[in-house]
Design a protein around this motif. Structure first.
Motif, PDB file in Angstrom:
ATOM      1  N   VAL A   1       0.833  -1.203   0.000  1.00  0.00           N
ATOM      2  CA  VAL A   1       0.000   0.000   0.000  1.00  0.00           C
ATOM      3  C   VAL A   1       0.871   1.258   0.000  1.00  0.00           C
ATOM      4  O   VAL A   1       0.618   2.214  -0.744  1.00  0.00           O
ATOM      5  N   VAL A   2       1.917   1.266   0.836  1.00  0.00           N
ATOM      6  CA  VAL A   2       2.813   2.422   0.890  1.00  0.00           C
ATOM      7  C   VAL A   2       3.482   2.649  -0.462  1.00  0.00           C
ATOM      8  O   VAL A   2       3.518   3.768  -0.993  1.00  0.00           O
ATOM      9  N   TYR A   3       4.003   1.575  -1.038  1.00  0.00           N
ATOM     10  CA  TYR A   3       4.648   1.680  -2.348  1.00  0.00           C
ATOM     11  C   TYR A   3       3.650   2.145  -3.406  1.00  0.00           C
ATOM     12  O   TYR A   3       3.984   2.961  -4.288  1.00  0.00           O
ATOM     13  N   GLY A   4       2.434   1.602  -3.366  1.00  0.00           N
ATOM     14  CA  GLY A   4       1.429   1.970  -4.352  1.00  0.00           C
ATOM     15  C   GLY A   4       1.024   3.428  -4.272  1.00  0.00           C
ATOM     16  O   GLY A   4       0.854   4.097  -5.302  1.00  0.00           O
ATOM     17  N   VAL A   5       0.886   3.956  -3.046  1.00  0.00           N
ATOM     18  CA  VAL A   5       0.517   5.368  -2.883  1.00  0.00           C
ATOM     19  C   VAL A   5       1.612   6.279  -3.428  1.00  0.00           C
ATOM     20  O   VAL A   5       1.338   7.254  -4.149  1.00  0.00           O
ATOM     21  N   LEU A   6       2.869   5.968  -3.097  1.00  0.00           N
ATOM     22  CA  LEU A   6       3.973   6.791  -3.591  1.00  0.00           C
ATOM     23  C   LEU A   6       4.104   6.687  -5.107  1.00  0.00           C
ATOM     24  O   LEU A   6       4.407   7.682  -5.788  1.00  0.00           O
ATOM     25  N   THR A   7       3.890   5.496  -5.654  1.00  0.00           N
ATOM     26  CA  THR A   7       3.936   5.331  -7.108  1.00  0.00           C
ATOM     27  C   THR A   7       2.842   6.134  -7.787  1.00  0.00           C
ATOM     28  O   THR A   7       3.071   6.803  -8.811  1.00  0.00           O
ATOM     29  N   LEU A   8       1.632   6.083  -7.238  1.00  0.00           N
ATOM     30  CA  LEU A   8       0.513   6.840  -7.808  1.00  0.00           C
ATOM     31  C   LEU A   8       0.777   8.337  -7.743  1.00  0.00           C
ATOM     32  O   LEU A   8       0.495   9.076  -8.698  1.00  0.00           O
ATOM     33  N   LEU A   9       1.346   8.797  -6.628  1.00  0.00           N
ATOM     34  CA  LEU A   9       1.665  10.219  -6.492  1.00  0.00           C
ATOM     35  C   LEU A   9       2.707  10.642  -7.514  1.00  0.00           C
ATOM     36  O   LEU A   9       2.586  11.707  -8.140  1.00  0.00           O
ATOM     37  N   SER A  10       3.727   9.809  -7.694  1.00  0.00           N
ATOM     38  CA  SER A  10       4.764  10.125  -8.678  1.00  0.00           C
ATOM     39  C   SER A  10       4.211  10.135 -10.096  1.00  0.00           C
ATOM     40  O   SER A  10       4.540  11.017 -10.911  1.00  0.00           O
ATOM     41  N   LEU A  11       3.344   9.179 -10.403  1.00  0.00           N
ATOM     42  CA  LEU A  11       2.823   9.057 -11.764  1.00  0.00           C
ATOM     43  C   LEU A  11       1.845  10.184 -12.092  1.00  0.00           C
ATOM     44  O   LEU A  11       1.915  10.789 -13.184  1.00  0.00           O
ATOM     45  N   VAL A  12       0.936  10.489 -11.171  1.00  0.00           N
ATOM     46  CA  VAL A  12      -0.115  11.469 -11.459  1.00  0.00           C
ATOM     47  C   VAL A  12       0.380  12.896 -11.308  1.00  0.00           C
ATOM     48  O   VAL A  12       0.251  13.734 -12.208  1.00  0.00           O
ATOM     49  N   VAL A  13       0.975  13.197 -10.137  1.00  0.00           N
ATOM     50  CA  VAL A  13       1.332  14.588  -9.835  1.00  0.00           C
ATOM     51  C   VAL A  13       2.659  14.977 -10.483  1.00  0.00           C
ATOM     52  O   VAL A  13       2.768  16.009 -11.141  1.00  0.00           O
ATOM     53  N   PHE A  14       3.685  14.135 -10.296  1.00  0.00           N
ATOM     54  CA  PHE A  14       5.029  14.517 -10.749  1.00  0.00           C
ATOM     55  C   PHE A  14       5.280  14.247 -12.232  1.00  0.00           C
ATOM     56  O   PHE A  14       6.267  14.727 -12.776  1.00  0.00           O
ATOM     57  N   THR A  15       4.396  13.455 -12.882  1.00  0.00           N
ATOM     58  CA  THR A  15       4.645  13.097 -14.280  1.00  0.00           C
ATOM     59  C   THR A  15       3.552  13.610 -15.213  1.00  0.00           C
ATOM     60  O   THR A  15       3.812  14.378 -16.145  1.00  0.00           O
ATOM     61  N   LEU A  16       2.312  13.203 -14.995  1.00  0.00           N
ATOM     62  CA  LEU A  16       1.231  13.552 -15.917  1.00  0.00           C
ATOM     63  C   LEU A  16       0.901  15.038 -15.902  1.00  0.00           C
ATOM     64  O   LEU A  16       0.411  15.580 -16.909  1.00  0.00           O
ATOM     65  N   LEU A  17       1.135  15.720 -14.786  1.00  0.00           N
ATOM     66  CA  LEU A  17       0.811  17.145 -14.706  1.00  0.00           C
ATOM     67  C   LEU A  17       1.934  18.043 -15.192  1.00  0.00           C
ATOM     68  O   LEU A  17       1.797  19.266 -15.181  1.00  0.00           O
ATOM     69  N   LEU A  18       3.058  17.448 -15.605  1.00  0.00           N
ATOM     70  CA  LEU A  18       4.158  18.259 -16.129  1.00  0.00           C
ATOM     71  C   LEU A  18       3.835  18.746 -17.540  1.00  0.00           C
ATOM     72  O   LEU A  18       3.233  18.013 -18.340  1.00  0.00           O
TER      73      LEU A  18
END
Length: 430
Positions: free
Chosen positions: A28-45
């Motif tokens: 769960v911890v890994y999944g939350v951080l992965t989702l945050l990286s993918l959505v906020v740090f990548t797709l919103l760039l």
């Protein structure tokens, strides 16, 4: 005449193995951080943006030029690494295997790099990687010493809540002695004395009079804060040049090692206090788990009655460890004054003793684990400072809260079920 017919005994059926329940905490911890990286740090760039990283400074012998990375492509790669790690950890959870330490390290590095890439995307400022790491190590020094103090005390059965007071006392005496003698090294020698004096009071009330150790620790913290604040307002302020002049430990670069790019300036161009921290962590790890002394200390903290029956003196062992732990915390307090080249100020430890306790718990009462936790807290604190300096698109209030948010989530969510030494905060009455 009847004859009894012997029937062969049926083989006893093996009892089915009881499997441990699957723990989904790490997936769960890994999944939350992965989702945050993918959505906020990548797709919103925004496409076409670049992030510039700085690995060297002007004073480094081996200079590495600044380099720019395409932000979107870099974060896609890092996010895919996080996705792979999440899948690996989920498979380990299903197989009921522990998550290896390297997975946590790779997760942390990939997530932080994705965050820094997002922060610096499209900005004229550079991300100073070496400065980030240097500051993280510096801010971790009092936390590491405080965590080692807690390990020394709690492994013998004494809860040391007074780390905050020991850090502050060490900072105060280091400043005063260093100022009176005009020697930062003599101030460094005096700092453990202040911490040990606080340890004397803790051992006296906890071992001799069986007072609750947590209450004693809190009271000692208040006592040291009040005493140092009074002396600062009356003595140090009126005679600052005599009692509170700045003294600074010089840096001692190790030839050859200090010239290694990135890691050299961070690890091997430090003061004596930092090198003592390196040695202290290694010595404590070896002695605590690979020596006769460490076996006795752990026996006293786990089962003092059994230790007493084999000839180990329980209460003297606890007293010695409490004094040693206080001295170690006092040495860490010297970082705030002579270790940083600063004069003493009121309550300048600023709650670092309590963060050190959290690092000790997160490290599961193990020196190496406590160091990793202390570096995590130090890095988040310095990250907030650096991001505020370069004008990151993150609210300043969040940056100020960042180290405390990480502390709460780390201790409450990441530690899981940990067991403290069984006999801590239980006085031994023979």
């Amino acid at each position: 005449m009847s004859t009894a017919i012997a029937t062969p005994a049926r083989p006893r059926e093996a009892a089915p193995a009881v499997l441990a329940p699957i723990s989904w905490r790490w997936p769960v911890v890994y999944g939350v951080l992965t989702l945050l990286s993918l959505v906020v740090f990548t797709l919103l760039l925004e496409p076409g943006q670049h992030t510039t990283f700085q690995l060297s400074r002007a004073t480094d012998l081996l200079a590495i030029p600044n380099f720019a990375l395409p932000a979107t492509a870099t974060n896609w790669v890092l996010s895919l690494v996080l996705v792979a790690l999440t899948g690996y950890v989920a498979k380990a959870a299903v197989d009921r295997r522990p998550v290896p330490a390297w997975a946590h390290v790779v997760l942390g590095v990939a997530f932080v790099l994705a965050f820094l890439t997002w922060v610096g995307a499209g900005r004229s400022t550079v991300i100073p990687v070496t400065t980030l790491l240097q500051g993280a190590l510096a801010l971790s020094v009092p936390l590491v010493f405080g965590a080692m103090s807690g390990i020394l005390c709690e492994r013998s059965g004494i809860v040391n809540i007074a780390i905050e007071g020991q850090l502050l006392g060490g900072a105060f005496l280091a400043a005063v002695v260093g100022s009176l003698t005009s020697s930062a090294y003599l101030g460094l020698v005096a700092a453990p004395v202040a911490g040990a004096l606080v340890g004397v009071l803790l051992a006296f009330f906890a071992v001799r009079y069986w007072v609750d150790q947590i209450i004693v620790g809190v009271v000692l913290n208040v006592l040291v804060v009040g005493l140092t604040s009074f002396l600062f307002s009356t003595v140090l302020t009126d005679n600052a040049q005599v009692f509170n002049a700045r003294q600074s430990l010089p840096r001692l670069p190790i030839p050859g090692l200090s010239e290694i790019p990135v890691l050299g300036p961070v690890l091997f161009n430090q003061t004596l206090l930092v090198y003592l921290m390196y040695a202290g962590v290694i010595v404590l790890q070896v002695f605590l788990f690979r020596s006769r002394w460490g076996l006795r200390v752990r026996a006293v903290g786990e089962h003092p009655k059994a230790a007493d029956t084999v000839g180990i003196k329980v209460n003297p062992t606890r007293v010695r460890n409490t004094l040693l732990g206080g001295a170690v915390a006092g040495l860490g307090g010297a970082f705030f004054t002579v270790g940083s080249g600063l004069a003493f100020g009121k309550e300048m430890s600023a709650g670092q003793g309590y963060i050190a306790l959290a690092a000790m718990i997160l490290g599961k009462w193990n020196p190496y684990g406590a160091v990793a936790a202390a570096l995590l807290f130090g890095f988040t604190t310095n990250l907030g400072t650096v991001l505020s300096t370069i004008g990151a698109p993150v609210p300043s209030e969040f940056l100020l809260m960042l180290p405390y948010i990480v502390t709460i989530f780390a201790v409450a969510g990441l530690v899981g079920k940990v067991r403290a030494p069984a006999a801590e905060n239980i006085p031994y009455i023979k």
